[in-house]
Write a protein that holds these residues in place. Structure first.
Motif, PDB file in Angstrom:
ATOM      1  N   LYS A 124       0.836  -1.198   0.000  1.00 27.44           N
ATOM      2  CA  LYS A 124       0.000   0.000   0.000  1.00 27.44           C
ATOM      3  C   LYS A 124       0.878   1.258   0.000  1.00 27.44           C
ATOM      4  N   ASN A 132      -6.780   4.386  -7.625  1.00 26.40           N
ATOM      5  CA  ASN A 132      -7.265   3.849  -6.350  1.00 26.40           C
ATOM      6  C   ASN A 132      -6.746   4.621  -5.149  1.00 26.40           C
ATOM      7  N   GLY A 168      -8.186   7.015  -3.620  1.00 22.31           N
ATOM      8  CA  GLY A 168      -9.246   7.403  -2.708  1.00 22.31           C
ATOM      9  C   GLY A 168      -9.452   8.901  -2.654  1.00 22.31           C
ATOM     10  N   THR A 169     -10.389   9.314  -1.807  1.00 18.63           N
ATOM     11  CA  THR A 169     -10.725  10.723  -1.672  1.00 18.63           C
ATOM     12  C   THR A 169      -9.656  11.439  -0.862  1.00 18.63           C
ATOM     13  N   ASN A 176      -3.615  11.295   0.306  1.00 23.96           N
ATOM     14  CA  ASN A 176      -4.469  10.224  -0.183  1.00 23.96           C
ATOM     15  C   ASN A 176      -3.607   8.998  -0.417  1.00 23.96           C
ATOM     16  N   THR A 219      -3.747   4.293  -0.904  1.00 24.94           N
ATOM     17  CA  THR A 219      -4.388   3.038  -0.525  1.00 24.94           C
ATOM     18  C   THR A 219      -4.103   2.649   0.924  1.00 24.94           C
ATOM     19  N   ALA A 271      -4.635   4.630   3.433  1.00 27.82           N
ATOM     20  CA  ALA A 271      -5.413   5.528   4.302  1.00 27.82           C
ATOM     21  C   ALA A 271      -6.155   4.786   5.402  1.00 27.82           C
ATOM     22  N   GLY A 272      -6.529   3.525   5.163  1.00 27.88           N
ATOM     23  CA  GLY A 272      -7.334   2.801   6.144  1.00 27.88           C
ATOM     24  C   GLY A 272      -6.564   1.868   7.049  1.00 27.88           C
TER      25      GLY A 272
END
Length: 336
Positions: free
Chosen positions: A265, A285, A287-288, A302, A304, A306-307
């Motif tokens: 990521k 990909n 993201g926002t 931003n 991948t 981020a989570g």
């Protein structure tokens, strides 16, 4: 309302640190085609609209001069061809370099600027001017190669060149057209250095490159940077740091990026003065993006990653952006 210059830092990173510069020939249609292809790739990075002139990004790496009123950076190109470039001063920040320009030729002066990138320890410095020739922006890319091997990009071969500071040197020549596109020479450390040029105008450029090479400077030093990470999660590995300057007055005077990885990521933080649109990493990909403005500086994040738990623990992307000190938009305020 007019669309702000559309740029993709990912494309510039790839150009700067992972692929050779395109072959330089005197075919205007080929130069224009390369510039148009790069423009299409850069159109994915911008997600905001601002009042500013629409400007097509032409060939070359976009490391551009500050617009009026912005103080000179710590590591600028010389205002005249006879003046050396000032070495970056210690910034204790995220970007360091092993390569610096000394003398620069007149076709990169009036005005020109120097930018830096470092990806996995591979240092690149680029000097560029906004003076267009054959619809392309002349620039030079200087890098210190990672090893002592003479590996070449496909489509290139070497021929003997005059020695640089008494050490072996080679011209880089395209297989198809026989055009000289750059110079490679052995440095005192035993590693090869390389100069690539986007345009070749006449034989004088070869003499210029030999002089640029002889005056190039090697040795690790920090580059002043617009933000300083203070509490970024430890599992985010900094892979790339870069600072650029634009080629046109409609561009911001500078922009920067920090790119982190964790496993497969990625997460990027892009930085530029506020008021030039929303500037984010344009990889798929991503993201926002979340953005923050402080002291006239816009930071956006931003990616991948981020989570992942460590990012969520600091408050997600919004909280992550608070983990950066922002000295200000004026380059004179950056730690040095």
């Amino acid at each position: 309302m007019r669309t702000h210059e559309q740029r993709d830092l990912t494309t510039r990173l790839s150009f700067l640190a992972e692929t050779p510069a395109p072959p330089a020939v005197l075919d205007p249609s080929a130069v224009i085609a390369r510039g148009q292809a790069r423009l299409r790739r850069r159109r994915h990075a911008l997600v905001g609209v601002v009042a500013g002139s629409t400007a097509a990004v032409l060939a070359g790496v976009l490391l551009l001069r500050p617009s009026g009123g912005v103080p000179a950076p710590a590591a600028p190109a010389p205002p005249a061809s006879s003046s050396p470039t000032a070495a970056p001063t210690a910034a204790n920040g995220p970007l360091s370099t092993e390569v610096r320009f000394g003398w620069l030729p007149s076709w990169l002066a009036g005005p020109s600027s120097v930018g830096y990138a470092n990806t996995d320890g591979r240092s690149v410095a680029t000097a560029s001017t906004r003076t267009a020739v054959l619809n392309a922006v002349p620039d030079l890319k200087l890098e210190l190669l990672r090893d002592t091997e003479q590996t070449l990009a496909p489509g290139l071969h070497t021929v003997a060149a005059p020695k640089v500071s008494g050490r072996d040197a080679l011209w880089l020549v395209t297989d198809e057209s026989g055009s000289t596109t750059g110079l490679r020479w052995m440095t005192e450390s035993g590693r090869w250095a390389q100069l690539r040029a986007t345009l070749w105008l006449n034989a004088k450029v070869q003499d210029d490159l030999l002089r640029v090479a002889a005056d190039a400077r090697f040795g690790s030093s920090d580059v002043p940077f617009p933000v300083k990470p203070t509490g970024v999660p430890a599992d985010l590995r900094l892979r790339t740091a870069e600072v650029h300057r634009p080629t046109r007055d409609s561009e911001p005077p500078w922009s920067a990026m920090l790119s982190y990885t964790v496993g497969d990521k990625w997460l990027s933080v892009t930085v530029q003065p506020d008021g030039f649109g929303r500037f984010v990493d344009g990889r798929p990909n991503g993201g926002t993006p979340q953005c923050r403005v402080e002291k006239g500086v816009q930071l956006c994040a931003n990616g991948t990653a981020a989570g992942i738990p460590s990012v969520q623990a600091v408050g997600g992307l919004t909280g992550l952006l608070k983990q950066f000190d922002v000295p200000g938009a004026d380059e004179a305020s950056w730690p040095r």
